[in-house]
Scaffold this active site. Structure first.
Site, PDB file in Angstrom:
ATOM      1  N   TRP A  27       8.111   2.513 -20.187  1.00 30.54           N
ATOM      2  CA  TRP A  27       9.363   2.967 -19.558  1.00 30.54           C
ATOM      3  C   TRP A  27      10.002   4.099 -20.339  1.00 30.54           C
ATOM      4  O   TRP A  27      10.627   4.974 -19.746  1.00 30.54           O
ATOM      5  CB  TRP A  27      10.325   1.797 -19.342  1.00 30.54           C
ATOM      6  CG  TRP A  27       9.761   0.808 -18.378  1.00 30.54           C
ATOM      7  CD1 TRP A  27       9.485  -0.517 -18.619  1.00 30.54           C
ATOM      8  CD2 TRP A  27       9.355   1.052 -17.019  1.00 30.54           C
ATOM      9  NE1 TRP A  27       8.931  -1.091 -17.498  1.00 30.54           N
ATOM     10  CE2 TRP A  27       8.845  -0.165 -16.510  1.00 30.54           C
ATOM     11  CE3 TRP A  27       9.369   2.179 -16.193  1.00 30.54           C
ATOM     12  CZ2 TRP A  27       8.355  -0.286 -15.200  1.00 30.54           C
ATOM     13  CZ3 TRP A  27       8.885   2.059 -14.891  1.00 30.54           C
ATOM     14  CH2 TRP A  27       8.389   0.835 -14.410  1.00 30.54           C
ATOM     15  N   ASP A  46      18.340   1.864 -21.238  1.00 28.88           N
ATOM     16  CA  ASP A  46      17.725   1.261 -20.061  1.00 28.88           C
ATOM     17  C   ASP A  46      17.787  -0.252 -20.248  1.00 28.88           C
ATOM     18  O   ASP A  46      17.137  -0.799 -21.143  1.00 28.88           O
ATOM     19  CB  ASP A  46      16.273   1.762 -19.960  1.00 28.88           C
ATOM     20  CG  ASP A  46      15.534   1.234 -18.737  1.00 28.88           C
ATOM     21  OD1 ASP A  46      16.061   0.334 -18.055  1.00 28.88           O
ATOM     22  OD2 ASP A  46      14.420   1.729 -18.478  1.00 28.88           O
ATOM     23  N   LYS A  66      15.334  -7.093 -11.493  1.00 25.77           N
ATOM     24  CA  LYS A  66      14.879  -8.014 -12.533  1.00 25.77           C
ATOM     25  C   LYS A  66      15.899  -9.122 -12.749  1.00 25.77           C
ATOM     26  O   LYS A  66      15.553 -10.272 -12.779  1.00 25.77           O
ATOM     27  CB  LYS A  66      14.649  -7.288 -13.854  1.00 25.77           C
ATOM     28  CG  LYS A  66      13.304  -6.583 -14.053  1.00 25.77           C
ATOM     29  CD  LYS A  66      13.007  -5.435 -13.181  1.00 25.77           C
ATOM     30  CE  LYS A  66      11.665  -4.798 -13.359  1.00 25.77           C
ATOM     31  NZ  LYS A  66      11.671  -3.482 -13.952  1.00 25.77           N
TER      32      LYS A  66
HETATM   33  C1  LIG Z   1      11.244  -2.137 -13.913  1.00 24.33           C
HETATM   34  C2  LIG Z   1      11.751  -1.210 -14.937  1.00 24.33           C
HETATM   35  C3  LIG Z   1      11.975   0.154 -14.660  1.00 24.33           C
HETATM   36  C4  LIG Z   1      11.646   0.770 -13.328  1.00 24.33           C
HETATM   37  O1  LIG Z   1      12.536   0.363 -12.368  1.00 24.33           O
HETATM   38  P1  LIG Z   1      12.460   0.935 -10.873  1.00 24.33           P
HETATM   39  O2  LIG Z   1      13.720   0.355 -10.297  1.00 24.33           O
HETATM   40  O3  LIG Z   1      11.211   0.386 -10.255  1.00 24.33           O
HETATM   41  O4  LIG Z   1      12.467   2.405 -10.926  1.00 24.33           O
HETATM   42  C5  LIG Z   1      12.493   0.948 -15.658  1.00 24.33           C
HETATM   43  N1  LIG Z   1      12.775   0.444 -16.872  1.00 24.33           N
HETATM   44  C6  LIG Z   1      12.561  -0.854 -17.169  1.00 24.33           C
HETATM   45  C7  LIG Z   1      12.904  -1.367 -18.538  1.00 24.33           C
HETATM   46  C8  LIG Z   1      12.044  -1.719 -16.223  1.00 24.33           C
HETATM   47  O5  LIG Z   1      11.831  -3.010 -16.527  1.00 24.33           O
END
Ligand SMILES: *Cc1c(COP(=O)(O)O)cnc(C)c1O
Length: 359
Positions: free
Chosen positions: A103, A173, A197
C-alpha cells in the site's frame, strides 16, 4: 453453506450481525420515510440527518478536534494516493514516505507523478515483516508531507508509536485499522481509510483532514479530488455513496453502544493476543511478523509447507472458517480479525487449529 460463517476476509470484510439485521428491517421503509435509504435524495432532510449523524458519531468516537474536517468520498483509499499529492504536495513538491509494503508502494508510485518522493526507510529487505525505525533527522525538513501506512493489511505489521516528523504534516493510511485502537488525531495532518475493512461496505472513503491543509491544492487538481470542494459542501458537492454512509452510521452506533474505541481496543488486543500466543506455542503454525510490530487486525501465518497450508485452508473452510488464504504476494494464511469479528470466532478458530495440528 446455509448458515453464516466466521468470515476472516481482509476486505470487504465482516460486519456486525446486528447492523445487518437493522439494515434488513429498515430496508424497505427507513424510519417512516416510505422508502429505502438507497432510494432517497441525498439532499433530503431525512438523508441529511444520516450523513450529519454519521459525522457526529465519528467525531465523538475518534475525538476529532474541531480544526479537522471529515469528508465522505468515493474512489477508495487508492484514489487518495493521488489526491494527497495533488492537494498538499504543492509547496516544495517533496514527499517523504516510509515503505512498509504494497500500500505504501502504490502511494509512492502515484505520488511520483506529481512530487519528488524520498523513501526515507523501508522494510523491504525482510519481506515487510517489521516497521522500520526512523529518526526526525531522516526526514526532509522542507517536505510537504510524510506518508505512512499505520496497519499493513497484507504483511500484518503495525506502528505502535507515531514517528517524529517535526512540523511536517503526517499523512496516514488507516484503511484496515481505523477505530480499532485509540489514536491521537491531532498528531496527523490527514487520516484516510477505505470503509470496507473496519467501518462499512465498499464505496465509501473517509478522509479526516486538518483545516490548514485545505485550499492549498495545485490548480490542475480535478474538482472531484479537491478537498476544499468537498469540505465547503459538507461532502454533498455531488452524490455521495449514500447507502454505504448509512451502514457506516449503523456500525458507529454499534461501536458506541459497545463502549467505544477504548472498549473495542481492549477486545481487539485480547483477540490478537490469544491468536499470537497460540502461534508462538504451536509447532505447526508460525507468525511471520516481528513480535513488537504485530498487527491486531491482520494476522498472517504459515506452516512452511504449501501442501499443508492448502489442506488447512480447505479443512477450515469446510468447518465454517472462511477466507483464510494469505495474500497472493505472501502465501500461507491470514486471519483478518477486524472490530466486527466476535471474540468467539477467534477462539473457535484457535481451537480448530489446535485440533488440526494434533491430527
Ligand atoms: C485495502 C487497502 C487499501 C486500498 O483500498 P481501496 O479502497 O480498495 O482503494 C489501501 N490501503 C490499505 C492499508 C488497505 O488495507
Amino acid at each position: 453453506m446455509n448458515k453464516r460463517v466466521y468470515n476472516f476476509s481482509s476486505g470487504p470484510a465482516i460486519l456486525p450481525e446486528s447492523v445487518l439485521e437493522k439494515a434488513k428491517n429498515e430496508m424497505l421503509n427507513y424510519q417512516n420515510s416510505g422508502m429505502s435509504v438507497m432510494e432517497m435524495s441525498h439532499r433530503s432532510k431525512v438523508y441529511e440527518e444520516i450523513i450529519y449523524g454519521t459525522e457526529k458519531l465519528l467525531r465523538e468516537l475518534m475525538n476529532i478536534p474541531s480544526n479537522y474536517k471529515v469528508l465522505f468520498l468515493q474512489g477508495g483509499a487508492s484514489t487518495q494516493f493521488a489526491a494527497i499529492p495533488l492537494n498538499i504536495g504543492n509547496k516544495s513538491g517533496i514527499a517523504d514516505i516510509i515503505g512498509t509494503g504494497m500500500w505504501t508502494n502504490k502511494a509512492e508510485s502515484e505520488a511520483r507523478k506529481y512530487c519528488k518522493v524520498n523513501v526515507v526507510a523501508s522494510s523491504k529487505d525482510k519481506m515487510f515483516s517489521y516497521i522500520p525505525e526512523v529518526k526526525k533527522e531522516d526526514f526532509s525538513p522542507d517536505a510537504d508531507y510524510v506518508h505512512i501506512c499505520w496497519n499493513n493489511t497484507i504483511y500484518g505489521t503495525k506502528y505502535t508509536s507515531v514517528p517524529d516528523v517535526g512540523n511536517v504534516p503526517l499523512v496516514v493510511d488507516m484503511s484496515s485499522c481505523i477505530l480499532s485502537e485509540k489514536v491521537d488525531v491531532s498528531k496527523f495532518g490527514i487520516i484516510f481509510a477505505g470503509a470496507q475493512k473496519n467501518i462499512g461496505p465498499a464505496g465509501l472513503t473517509v478522509v479526516i483532514v486538518r483545516e490548514d491543509l485545505i485550499g492549498i491544492h495545485r490548480e490542475s487538481t480535478p474538482t472531484m479530488l479537491t478537498y476544499e470542494i468537498h469540505a465547503k459542501n459538507d461532502s454533498l458537492y455531488n452524490t455521495p455513496p449514500t447507502y454505504s454512509i448509512y451502514i457506516c452510521k449503523l456500525v458507529l452506533e454499534w461501536l458506541k453502544e459497545l463502549g467505544g474505541v477504548e472498549k473495542i481496543q481492549e477486545i481487539n488486543e485480547r483477540k490478537a493476543n490469544a491468536f499470537y500466543d497460540f502461534l508462538d506455542s504451536s509447532k505447526l503454525f508460525n507468525s511471520t511478523v516481528n513480535p513488537k510490530d504485530r498487527s491486531i487486525m491482520n494476522i498472517p501465518f504459515v506452516t512452511g509447507n504449501e501442501e499443508i497450508d492448502k489442506k488447512f485452508i480447505a479443512a477450515a473452510t469446510d468447518a465454517g472458517f472462511v477466507n483464510l488464504k494469505g495474500h497472493r504476494s505472501v502465501g500461507g494464511m491470514r486471519a483478518s480479525i477486524y472490530n466486527a469479528m466476535p471474540e468467539q470466532g477467534v477462539l473457535e478458530l484457535i481451537e480448530f487449529m489446535k485440533k488440526f495440528e494434533n491430527k
